[in-house]
Design an enzyme around this catalytic site. Structure first.
Site: not given
Length: 431
Positions: A303, A305
């Site tokens: 992921t 960010f």
């Protein structure tokens, strides 16, 4: 102030001087004389008076002040000298009269002198997050909290119940930074945060990529065959869909706000028939057992960010940078090829293209005499490219892009996350 004569001036000076000689000399005490001046037309009629002009009045005050100081010094020298008068204490050291005449101040050593500032004093530290307050969406144990800790080690992590709250926490000076997910290698983009990036005036100041390691959590003593429901964030459920089927969990799958919140919900309500998909840290925080470890469908589950701040950082060229922009045009997608060509001709690599409907003008009407009226969406395009705004090629590319667009905004130019990582390999409790 009334004018006084020369004789009065002389007597006034003598009076102040005599009073000053009888003052008790205190080494740590300083005497001040406050001079005031008031222009008086009557006073100017007397020649030779102290108040005849401002300059004369200030000069007289300076003379009076110097006499008082001289008197204090003479009194202090008498008290500090011995009976023969040969030695005087100066700055705590006894000296002869010859030294007294030449020694006015104690020499200041070179080490005691203040050092001038250098360019390194003005540069931020490489790891500057030790005292920062960083907002993230979720509860303790969320992956966003781990991303905040990776981006700013030893920071004060502030949990927020919604993405919108994390944005506002920075805008209202409750937090210094916000760390929010924007895309996942398996689940794709988090569209909500892309819309919030356009709605708010925060700047992207960095990025961090976090490997996601999902675990199946349940209350202690619960077995997999007793489960009837699995809850987690929609992205986590999508990332573990095939693995859950392989584990024989043909149960209801319900979406909640975040992964760690799902684990907290199971623990708080003591649910014996419900499992949560969350991190191993969430299991430790909420007292759950790990039924299966590493249940993501792809081991290379990452992921991305972004870190947000109120002010942008200064772009540099000494390390790889990435720049994020958002643009739109009234002619829809017809100019997209020209926009992409501006980067291709300058050998600038694009790492992300995300299209979102224009929230202010979601529908565009196009007249066609043959077919009638057609409705199309107006789109905003989010683009990430590998170049710093400090580079001339990036500046020229945006200058060309601006010619084809009706709206262009730079969301941030920031260092790329170059941290190496290795894919995780999961196992279950039956392994």
């Amino acid at each position: 102030m009334q004018a006084v004569s020369s004789a009065s001036s002389s007597s006034l000076c003598s009076s102040i001087f005599e009073h000053a000689r009888h003052w008790a000399p205190l080494p740590s005490r300083t005497f001040f004389i406050k001079c005031s001046y008031r222009s008086d037309p009557v006073a100017t009629a007397f020649s030779g008076g102290i108040g005849s002009s401002r300059a004369d009045w200030q000069s007289s005050c300076a003379i009076l002040s110097s006499k008082v100081v001289t008197s204090q010094q003479q009194e202090a020298q008498k008290d500090n000298s011995d009976s023969s008068g040969r030695h005087v204490v100066i700055n705590g050291h006894r000296s002869s009269p010859v030294q007294q005449q030449t020694l006015d101040l104690v020499p200041v050593t070179e080490n005691a002198q203040p050092k001038p500032l250098t360019i390194t004093d003005l540069s931020p530290a490489p790891m500057h997050g030790s005292q920062l307050r960083v907002a993230y969406q979720g509860v303790p144990g969320a992956y966003s909290e781990a991303a905040a800790g990776k981006a700013y080690p030893n920071c004060e992590a502030i949990p927020c119940d919604q993405f919108e709250v994390a944005f506002q926490a920075v805008e209202l000076w409750i937090a210094d930074r916000a760390v929010l997910p924007v895309e996942n290698s398996l689940g794709g983009s988090i569209h909500r945060n892309y819309d919030l990036l356009l709605r708010h005036r925060l700047h992207i100041v960095g990025e961090v990529q976090l490997p996601v390691h999902h675990c199946l959590l349940a209350m202690p003593g619960v077995r997999r065959e007793y489960l009837t429901r699995v809850i987690s964030h929609p992205q986590a459920l999508a990332q573990c869909e095939h693995t859950l089927t392989k584990l024989g969990l043909n149960v209801a799958r319900e979406a909640v706000d975040d992964t760690a919140g799902a684990a907290k919900f199971v623990a708080t309500n003591n649910l014996q028939d419900t499992a949560a998909i969350a991190s191993g840290r969430a299991a430790d925080l909420y007292g759950l057992q790990i039924l299966a470890n590493g249940i993501q469908d792809d081991s290379s589950n990452v992921t991305r960010f972004v870190m947000l701040a109120r002010e942008p950082i200064i772009p540099r060229t000494d390390r790889p940078f990435k720049t994020s922009i958002v643009l739109a045009h009234s002619q829809g997608t017809s100019v997209l090829f020209k926009v992409l060509s501006a980067f291709a001709f300058r050998n600038i690599s694009l790492t992300k293209i995300e299209s979102r409907p224009h929230r202010n003008q979601p529908i565009r009407l196009v007249d066609d005499a043959n077919v009638g009226t057609a409705k199309h969406f107006e789109y905003m395009f989010y683009i990430d490219f590998e170049a710093s705004m400090a580079e001339v090629r990036a500046q020229n590319a945006l200058a060309e892009v601006q010619e084809f667009t009706s709206f262009l905004r730079v969301l941030g130019s920031y260092p790329m996350d170059m941290t190496p990582w290795s894919p995780s390999h999961g196992h279950t409790d039956d392994d």
